[in-house]
Design a protein around this motif. Structure first.
Motif, PDB file in Angstrom:
ATOM      1  N   ASN A 116      -9.104  17.605  -1.099  1.00  0.00           N
ATOM      2  CA  ASN A 116      -8.002  18.365  -1.723  1.00  0.00           C
ATOM      3  C   ASN A 116      -8.540  19.339  -2.765  1.00  0.00           C
ATOM      4  O   ASN A 116      -8.008  19.456  -3.867  1.00  0.00           O
ATOM      5  CB  ASN A 116      -6.973  17.417  -2.354  1.00  0.00           C
ATOM      6  N   GLU A 144      -2.669  10.856   3.102  1.00  0.00           N
ATOM      7  CA  GLU A 144      -2.576   9.409   2.869  1.00  0.00           C
ATOM      8  C   GLU A 144      -3.176   8.649   4.045  1.00  0.00           C
ATOM      9  O   GLU A 144      -3.506   9.230   5.069  1.00  0.00           O
ATOM     10  CB  GLU A 144      -1.104   9.016   2.676  1.00  0.00           C
ATOM     11  N   VAL A 145      -3.285   7.321   3.873  1.00  0.00           N
ATOM     12  CA  VAL A 145      -3.843   6.507   4.956  1.00  0.00           C
ATOM     13  C   VAL A 145      -2.792   6.345   6.053  1.00  0.00           C
ATOM     14  O   VAL A 145      -1.655   5.943   5.772  1.00  0.00           O
ATOM     15  CB  VAL A 145      -4.272   5.122   4.430  1.00  0.00           C
ATOM     16  N   GLU A 161       0.822  -1.220   0.000  1.00  0.00           N
ATOM     17  CA  GLU A 161       0.000   0.000   0.000  1.00  0.00           C
ATOM     18  C   GLU A 161       0.853   1.265   0.000  1.00  0.00           C
ATOM     19  O   GLU A 161       0.330   2.379   0.049  1.00  0.00           O
ATOM     20  CB  GLU A 161      -0.952   0.007   1.200  1.00  0.00           C
ATOM     21  N   ALA A 195      -1.784  11.123   8.707  1.00  0.00           N
ATOM     22  CA  ALA A 195      -2.806  11.100   7.648  1.00  0.00           C
ATOM     23  C   ALA A 195      -3.326  12.506   7.342  1.00  0.00           C
ATOM     24  O   ALA A 195      -3.510  12.872   6.185  1.00  0.00           O
ATOM     25  CB  ALA A 195      -3.964  10.187   8.062  1.00  0.00           C
ATOM     26  N   ARG A 217      -9.775   5.094   2.459  1.00  0.00           N
ATOM     27  CA  ARG A 217      -9.446   6.313   1.704  1.00  0.00           C
ATOM     28  C   ARG A 217     -10.521   6.733   0.708  1.00  0.00           C
ATOM     29  O   ARG A 217     -10.504   7.869   0.247  1.00  0.00           O
ATOM     30  CB  ARG A 217      -8.106   6.136   0.977  1.00  0.00           C
ATOM     31  N   VAL A 231       2.917   2.316   2.353  1.00  0.00           N
ATOM     32  CA  VAL A 231       3.029   2.961   3.664  1.00  0.00           C
ATOM     33  C   VAL A 231       4.497   3.039   4.070  1.00  0.00           C
ATOM     34  O   VAL A 231       5.232   2.058   3.971  1.00  0.00           O
ATOM     35  CB  VAL A 231       2.216   2.169   4.721  1.00  0.00           C
ATOM     36  N   THR A 278      -0.633  14.504   5.396  1.00  0.00           N
ATOM     37  CA  THR A 278      -0.271  14.041   4.049  1.00  0.00           C
ATOM     38  C   THR A 278      -1.471  13.780   3.151  1.00  0.00           C
ATOM     39  O   THR A 278      -1.341  13.803   1.929  1.00  0.00           O
ATOM     40  CB  THR A 278       0.502  12.708   4.137  1.00  0.00           C
TER      41      THR A 278
END
Lengths: 567, 159
Positions: free
Chosen positions: A219, A67-68, A17, A62, A150, A19, A65
């Motif tokens: 976003n 992201e997750v 993923e 999270a 997400r 990460v 960023t």
């Protein structure tokens, strides 16, 4: 087709993923996974000193960023400690995957050592959760967990993994795609509804952009700024949306709600068209619902259909992602006459001049509002600001010049004290070159102060500015206003030595009582490669104003004094 | 639709047939303070889905919220808020053998049922009818001193 243990599959899924950082705390049921973490090189693991802090750190990562965030905890108390972190992320729609260990399948339901029903407990505070029942389904479950976290309205997902499944050996194939027939989020808004909304905007006289945290999550801030610039429609931001419009944007009136400024709350009370973008009409925003935007039609854009019509009746419901909806909406507004709303803007500008966001500064004692404005002057738009919960949070939201989304990280929905410090650690791991400052209070900071050790060990130099009024200030403020000054259990006169506390844990401490000390300490702190506590003595009885008393109408604000004399 | 307060409603929820899906639904109702009057659940033949029928009550606005909140649950495939439906409920009732068996038999036949079991001490009847009529049947049956009445909950299908 690689053979590996379930524990290795967990690590491989996390690596697949993309990460880079996992926050967590090991324990019995998750040990096999930690054994694989020891062997792998795909991601770093940060050992927080409490599971709650690990989830908050993943959450801060999270939020900074987009992201997750990923956190890992063991079964039983490891999981229950993580629940506050899950609930915090759930209320603010933050994408997380939290992996918890569980007792072996054969022990589930027997009250085994460190057994607790994690999926049962986390059901109301996660977007979704999984108990892995076979090794075969483990890769698919991780793929779905990240996808669910997400996509759509983001949120935390718990994956509970029994210990025996982490030991079993099987074939690992990580799926490329996800197919959940019952889960298909709506991204594109309904074309006809968008057209109707555009017509409403064009025929409104006093429209108002009501901007919520959904704009940050989507976003979409550039599109929102474009919408405002093109139409010259004034805007108000919720607590979660600070930074979307940019502090110097002339169309931004400020934050609305219980501690919103005069112009914002009056704008909402007098507007004839609310354009709600990713906001959910929270009670701290609306005040008395029957008086909220009483004269307005409402356009509500939200990716979560359940938010639309939940609290207020909506005239133009649009289910979809803000980015997609605004992309469709903007070209249709080409012909709009920006002068149309000039009279409205003039009224609101007069409101802003009449009661600006203000406080009475002092040369004898540091005012908390001054401290926040000073941080803004010294570190400005590059820094990431986190906060805990209470007066300092509201002052930060009111006074900090936020210039971009994801610059402001705080627990809005759940209001979790102790969130700010671990969230700052998470944000700093994501952006090591950015200054990360946690604006906190002498109450909140103690709720996760063990993270001093985490930050010190990993050389994660976040600056904690403790606005110390020796009170649980927000509760004290309510006691002053509504409980006849009976300060029940809010006096925090008994305190640790914050400077020594920071130093004892491998950080740096500063005691600050004057403005010049404040400047010197902050400038020194942001240069350090160590975690810092700045213990700033501030005016004890300062109140957060304006304030709309709970349940009151937005236009009934207690306003700040403009002349000296108030305690 | 007019916003009628506390009208009785029936919702069908089609869900992926996986473990704990029922508790996701019931805990949603509990957490958000929605009422459940009756609930039935069974697998849909030849599929990996289950059909849950929930009878509840509330205003039009509340029903809209319930429907949307149910939709948000990941394993929920479809939510049908019934308007034009055929609705049935089953009930089993046990009477002492000493009661008037002919009356009981006629009564249950009148409500679309009949005797399904007779023992030395007891007689058991089964009735399947609209929920409103089931209520009437149970009221009418009281004079024969039923020892036990078990209602099955509502099932519904859109017409």
């Amino acid at each position: 087709m690689r053979q590996m243990s379930g524990a290795q599959m967990v690590c491989e899924a996390i690596i697949a993923e993309g990460v880079k950082t996992v926050f967590g705390y090991p324990g019995g049921a998750i040990m096999h996974v930690y054994d694989e973490i020891y062997k792998q090189k795909g991601f770093e693991h940060i050992l927080n000193r409490h599971e709650q802090a690990a989830v908050h750190a993943a959450d801060g990562y999270a939020r900074a960023t987009g992201e997750v965030g990923v956190a890992m905890v063991t079964s039983g108390p490891g999981f229950t400690n993580a629940v506050t972190g899950l609930a915090t992320a759930y209320m603010d729609s933050i994408p997380l995957v939290v992996v918890s260990g569980q007792v072996p399948l054969s022990l589930i339901g027997t009250d085994g050592f460190q057994e607790i029903d994690a999926v049962g407990i986390s059901r109301p505070c996660t977007k979704h959760n999984f108990l892995v029942r076979t090794l075969e389904e483990l890769p698919r479950i991780f793929k779905e967990a990240f996808y669910i976290a997400r996509s759509g309205r983001p949120g935390p997902v718990l994956v509970d993994v029994p210990k025996d499944i982490t030991v079993d050996i099987g074939t690992f194939v990580y799926p490329d795609s996800v197919n959940i027939p019952s889960y298909k989020p709506t991204y594109k808004g309904n074309k006809r509804q968008i057209e109707k909304a555009v017509e409403a905007i064009k025929s409104a006289k006093k429209p108002l952009l009501y901007i919520g945290g959904g704009v940050v999550l989507s976003n979409a801030y550039k599109l929102v700024r474009e919408l405002a610039a093109k139409t010259q429609i004034p805007a108000v931001e919720t607590l979660m949306a600070r930074g979307v419009m940019g502090a110097k944007n002339p169309l931004l009136l400020g934050m609305l709600g219980m501690h919103g400024n005069y112009a914002s709350n009056m704008a909402m009370s007098e507007t004839d068209l609310v354009i709600s973008l990713g906001a959910r009409f929270d009670d701290r925003v609306t005040g008395k619902l029957s008086e909220f935007a009483k004269y307005a039609d409402i356009i509500h854009v939200d990716i979560d259909a359940a938010n639309i019509g939940k609290l207020v009746d909506v005239d133009y419901p649009i289910v979809g992602d803000i980015t997609e909806v605004l992309k469709a909406m903007l070209p249709q507004l080409d012909g709009v006459d920006a002068n149309r709303y000039k009279a409205w803007r003039d009224v609101l500008n007069r409101y802003s001049e009449l009661h600006p966001q203000s406080y009475i500064d002092s040369d004898e004692v540091i005012k908390p509002q001054w401290a926040i404005e000073r941080i803004g002057e010294l570190v400005g738009k590059d820094a990431i600001i986190t906060s805990d919960v209470g007066q300092h949070q509201m002052w930060a939201a009111q006074h900090y010049p936020f210039d971009r989304p994801r610059q402001w990280i705080n627990s809005g929905g759940l209001g979790t004290m102790g969130f700010g410090f671990p969230a700052a650690i998470g944000a700093k791991r994501a952006y090591p070159d950015k200054t990360v400052i946690n604006i906190t209070g002498d109450g909140s900071i103690l709720m996760n102060m063990q993270e001093l050790v985490t930050a010190a060990e990993y050389r994660t130099p976040v600056v904690n500015v403790i606005l110390n009024n020796h009170f649980l200030g927000m509760v004290r403020q309510w006691q002053t206003f509504f409980y006849e000054k009976r300060y029940s259990e809010t006096d925090l006169s008994f305190q640790p030595n914050f400077k020594a506390l920071a130093e004892a844990c491998g950080g740096i401490g500063y005691d600050v009582t004057t403005k010049s000390e404040f400047d010197a300490a902050l400038k020194d702190a942001i240069r350090q490669d160590k975690v810092c506590f700045m213990n700033v003595a501030v005016n004890r009885f300062e109140n957060v104003l304006p304030m709309v008393p709970a349940g009151g109408a937005l236009f009934n604000m207690m306003l700040p004094q403009t002349i000296e004399g108030d305690a | 639709m007019p916003n009628i307060l506390n009208e009785r409603r029936v919702i069908s929820v089609i869900v992926l047939n996986e473990s704990s899906v029922l508790s996701r639904i019931t805990s949603l109702f509990a957490a958000r303070g929605y009422n459940i009057e009756s609930l039935t659940v069974a697998p849909i033949p030849n599929s990996d889905m289950s059909h849950i029928t929930i009878a509840t009550n509330g205003s039009t606005k509340l029903m809209e919220q319930i429907t949307k909140q149910l939709h948000k649950l990941i394993p929920v495939y479809k939510v049908i808020e019934h308007e034009e439906m055929v609705e049935k409920e089953m009930v089993l009732a046990k009477f002492p053998i000493a009661e008037n068996l002919a009356d009981i038999s006629v009564l249950s036949a009148a409500y679309n049922g009949g005797v399904v079991n007779v023992g030395e001490e007891m007689i058991i009847v089964m009735v399947a009818d609209e929920p409103k009529r089931i209520k009437h049947f149970i009221e009418a049956a009281q004079r024969y001193n039923p020892c036990e009445v078990v209602r099955g909950g509502v099932v519904a299908i859109e017409r």
